[in-house]
Design a protein around this motif. Sequence first.
Motif, PDB file in Angstrom:
ATOM      1  N   THR A 101       0.775  -1.038  -0.007  1.00  0.00           N
ATOM      2  CA  THR A 101      -0.010   0.161   0.057  1.00  0.00           C
ATOM      3  C   THR A 101       0.974   1.382   0.001  1.00  0.00           C
ATOM      4  OG1 THR A 101      -0.199  -0.332   2.357  1.00  0.00           O
ATOM      5  CG2 THR A 101      -1.934  -1.079   1.271  1.00  0.00           C
ATOM      6  N   HIS A 102       1.929   1.235   0.709  1.00  0.00           N
ATOM      7  CA  HIS A 102       2.802   2.329   0.738  1.00  0.00           C
ATOM      8  C   HIS A 102       4.053   1.879   1.463  1.00  0.00           C
ATOM      9  CE1 HIS A 102       0.788   2.719   4.680  1.00  0.00           C
ATOM     10  NE2 HIS A 102       1.262   3.708   5.188  1.00  0.00           N
ATOM     11  N   GLU A 103       4.882   2.979   1.779  1.00  0.00           N
ATOM     12  CA  GLU A 103       6.282   2.619   2.273  1.00  0.00           C
ATOM     13  C   GLU A 103       6.761   2.698   3.787  1.00  0.00           C
ATOM     14  OE1 GLU A 103       5.426   4.993   0.586  1.00  0.00           O
ATOM     15  OE2 GLU A 103       7.025   6.395   0.173  1.00  0.00           O
ATOM     16  N   LYS A 105       7.106   1.383   7.481  1.00  0.00           N
ATOM     17  CA  LYS A 105       7.778   0.383   7.775  1.00  0.00           C
ATOM     18  C   LYS A 105       6.851  -0.787   8.561  1.00  0.00           C
ATOM     19  CE  LYS A 105      12.036   0.666   7.129  1.00  0.00           C
ATOM     20  NZ  LYS A 105      11.977   1.776   6.244  1.00  0.00           N
ATOM     21  N   ASP A 106       5.372   0.001   8.918  1.00  0.00           N
ATOM     22  CA  ASP A 106       4.572  -1.031   9.490  1.00  0.00           C
ATOM     23  C   ASP A 106       3.863  -1.859   8.309  1.00  0.00           C
ATOM     24  OD1 ASP A 106       3.434   1.583   9.033  1.00  0.00           O
ATOM     25  OD2 ASP A 106       1.643   1.002  10.050  1.00  0.00           O
ATOM     26  N   HIS A 107       4.099  -1.435   6.987  1.00  0.00           N
ATOM     27  CA  HIS A 107       3.592  -2.004   5.814  1.00  0.00           C
ATOM     28  C   HIS A 107       4.851  -2.911   5.187  1.00  0.00           C
ATOM     29  CE1 HIS A 107      -0.325  -0.013   6.714  1.00  0.00           C
ATOM     30  NE2 HIS A 107       0.439   0.703   7.228  1.00  0.00           N
ATOM     31  N   MET A 108       5.913  -2.597   5.406  1.00  0.00           N
ATOM     32  CA  MET A 108       6.831  -3.321   4.741  1.00  0.00           C
ATOM     33  C   MET A 108       8.114  -3.934   5.152  1.00  0.00           C
ATOM     34  SD  MET A 108       8.340  -0.528   1.945  1.00  0.00           S
ATOM     35  CE  MET A 108      10.107  -0.624   2.111  1.00  0.00           C
ATOM     36  N   THR A 198      -6.117   1.105   3.510  1.00  0.00           N
ATOM     37  CA  THR A 198      -5.535   1.382   4.750  1.00  0.00           C
ATOM     38  C   THR A 198      -4.812   2.762   4.603  1.00  0.00           C
ATOM     39  OG1 THR A 198      -4.472   0.377   6.856  1.00  0.00           O
ATOM     40  CG2 THR A 198      -3.538  -0.248   4.641  1.00  0.00           C
ATOM     41  N   ASP A 199      -4.451   3.243   5.907  1.00  0.00           N
ATOM     42  CA  ASP A 199      -3.653   4.516   5.982  1.00  0.00           C
ATOM     43  C   ASP A 199      -4.124   5.817   5.147  1.00  0.00           C
ATOM     44  OD1 ASP A 199      -2.282   2.118   7.009  1.00  0.00           O
ATOM     45  OD2 ASP A 199      -0.704   3.895   7.565  1.00  0.00           O
ATOM     46  N   PHE A 200      -5.398   5.615   4.971  1.00  0.00           N
ATOM     47  CA  PHE A 200      -6.073   6.701   3.998  1.00  0.00           C
ATOM     48  C   PHE A 200      -6.608   7.804   4.987  1.00  0.00           C
ATOM     49  CE2 PHE A 200      -7.776   5.455  -0.299  1.00  0.00           C
ATOM     50  CZ  PHE A 200      -6.742   4.295  -0.379  1.00  0.00           C
ATOM     51  N   SER A 229      -3.135  11.934   9.568  1.00  0.00           N
ATOM     52  CA  SER A 229      -3.047  11.137   8.367  1.00  0.00           C
ATOM     53  C   SER A 229      -3.770   9.915   8.308  1.00  0.00           C
ATOM     54  CB  SER A 229      -1.545  10.635   8.090  1.00  0.00           C
ATOM     55  OG  SER A 229      -1.174  10.056   9.477  1.00  0.00           O
ATOM     56  N   HIS A 230      -4.820   9.714   9.215  1.00  0.00           N
ATOM     57  CA  HIS A 230      -5.580   8.639   9.320  1.00  0.00           C
ATOM     58  C   HIS A 230      -6.961   8.785   9.479  1.00  0.00           C
ATOM     59  CE1 HIS A 230      -2.884   5.214   9.681  1.00  0.00           C
ATOM     60  NE2 HIS A 230      -2.015   5.964  10.118  1.00  0.00           N
ATOM     61  N   PHE A 231      -7.872   8.283   8.577  1.00  0.00           N
ATOM     62  CA  PHE A 231      -9.399   8.334   9.047  1.00  0.00           C
ATOM     63  C   PHE A 231      -9.475   8.054  10.479  1.00  0.00           C
ATOM     64  CE2 PHE A 231     -10.306   7.114   4.386  1.00  0.00           C
ATOM     65  CZ  PHE A 231     -10.621   8.342   3.894  1.00  0.00           C
ATOM     66  N   THR A 251     -10.117  -1.244  10.607  1.00  0.00           N
ATOM     67  CA  THR A 251      -8.900  -1.944  10.669  1.00  0.00           C
ATOM     68  C   THR A 251      -7.838  -0.654  10.850  1.00  0.00           C
ATOM     69  OG1 THR A 251      -7.207  -3.555  10.085  1.00  0.00           O
ATOM     70  CG2 THR A 251      -7.961  -2.092   8.428  1.00  0.00           C
ATOM     71  N   HIS A 252      -6.578  -1.317  11.359  1.00  0.00           N
ATOM     72  CA  HIS A 252      -5.142  -0.236  11.678  1.00  0.00           C
ATOM     73  C   HIS A 252      -5.933   0.431  12.823  1.00  0.00           C
ATOM     74  CE1 HIS A 252      -1.961   2.238  10.921  1.00  0.00           C
ATOM     75  NE2 HIS A 252      -1.575   1.416   9.821  1.00  0.00           N
ATOM     76  N   LEU A 253      -6.323  -0.299  13.869  1.00  0.00           N
ATOM     77  CA  LEU A 253      -6.874   0.289  15.023  1.00  0.00           C
ATOM     78  C   LEU A 253      -5.954   0.604  16.088  1.00  0.00           C
ATOM     79  CD1 LEU A 253      -9.737  -2.120  15.084  1.00  0.00           C
ATOM     80  CD2 LEU A 253      -9.936   0.166  14.202  1.00  0.00           C
TER      81      LEU A 253
HETATM   82 ZN   LIG Z   1       0.346   1.916   8.881  1.00  0.00          ZN
END
Ligand SMILES: [Zn+2]
Length: 283
Positions: A101-103, A105-108, A198-200, A229-231, A251-253
């Motif tokens: 989704t993006h770079e 660290k919690d995602h890659m 996520t992370d929108f 940076s988050h809904f 999610t991403h709670l």
């Molecule tokens: Zn994240």
Amino acid sequence: MIRLTFLGTGTSQGIPMIGCNCEVCRSLDSHDKRLRSSVMIERFDERPDERPKDILPDKPGHAIYTHPIGADARIVIDAGPDFRTQMLRENVKTLDAILLTHEHKDHMGGIDDVRSFNYFQGCAVPIYATERVGNAVKKDFDYAFNKNRYPGVPEIDLHTIFPNTPFDVAGFHIIPITGRHYMLPVTGYRIGNLAYLTDFNHIEDSQLEKLKGLDTLVINALRYEPHLSHFTVDEAINISHILKPHRTYLTHLSHQIGLYAQKKDTLPQGIEFAYDGLKIDIE
Ligand SMILES: [Zn+2]
Ligand SMILES: [Zn+2]
Ligand SMILES: [Zn+2]
């Protein structure tokens, strides 16, 4: 049939958060333990039942289909620092691709652990990302892209995706959805009638158009208070009300959401807080 598994549903620090003494981080309820956000999507293709006829139910003229024991295709969206733990927990033996989704660290952060799949499947793991995110992969895991690579480094087959160009991976047709994560463009994905965002913290109307007629929407909701940076929970509910999917999972709670047991029945009809290990089947 497509099966969605929530590998992790926590924000970047996970829950419990290191050093935090709040009631959520101290909770013993497994629903309050949240690894970094990621989902696994598996496809079970319909095929004629090949079991011997004498053990099939006696229904003349009734075509019987069963799902195979293993999935026909399996991808994950994001591979954060908990990727290894998540693959072990779900007993995953093969992986066809990773979509990023993006770079952040919690995602890659967990990409190095594709090595096991390299070893057992005998090939590189395809990773799909926009050019900017792909460049971050090459920078963060530069040892995997060197000309003279050290033996045993992760083998990654990096594919560049484009925001307005759908693509196919392991038989899944995937539509990228672009959002904003404060200043950063972030990519969500629609696969059939499932969408994972996520992370929108912002989404344009042109992208909402791509999300009509969903069965299942997964969308990030960090907490109740506004965030850069988050809904928030209310903003995610608002998007759900616009799109009217059959069901919505948040999610991403963060731990600021509160205890799962106390909050699970507080959302509008058809909207739920996701939790780690939750599985949803979508026809
Ligand atoms: Zn994240
Ligand atoms: Zn806490
Ligand atoms: Zn992020």
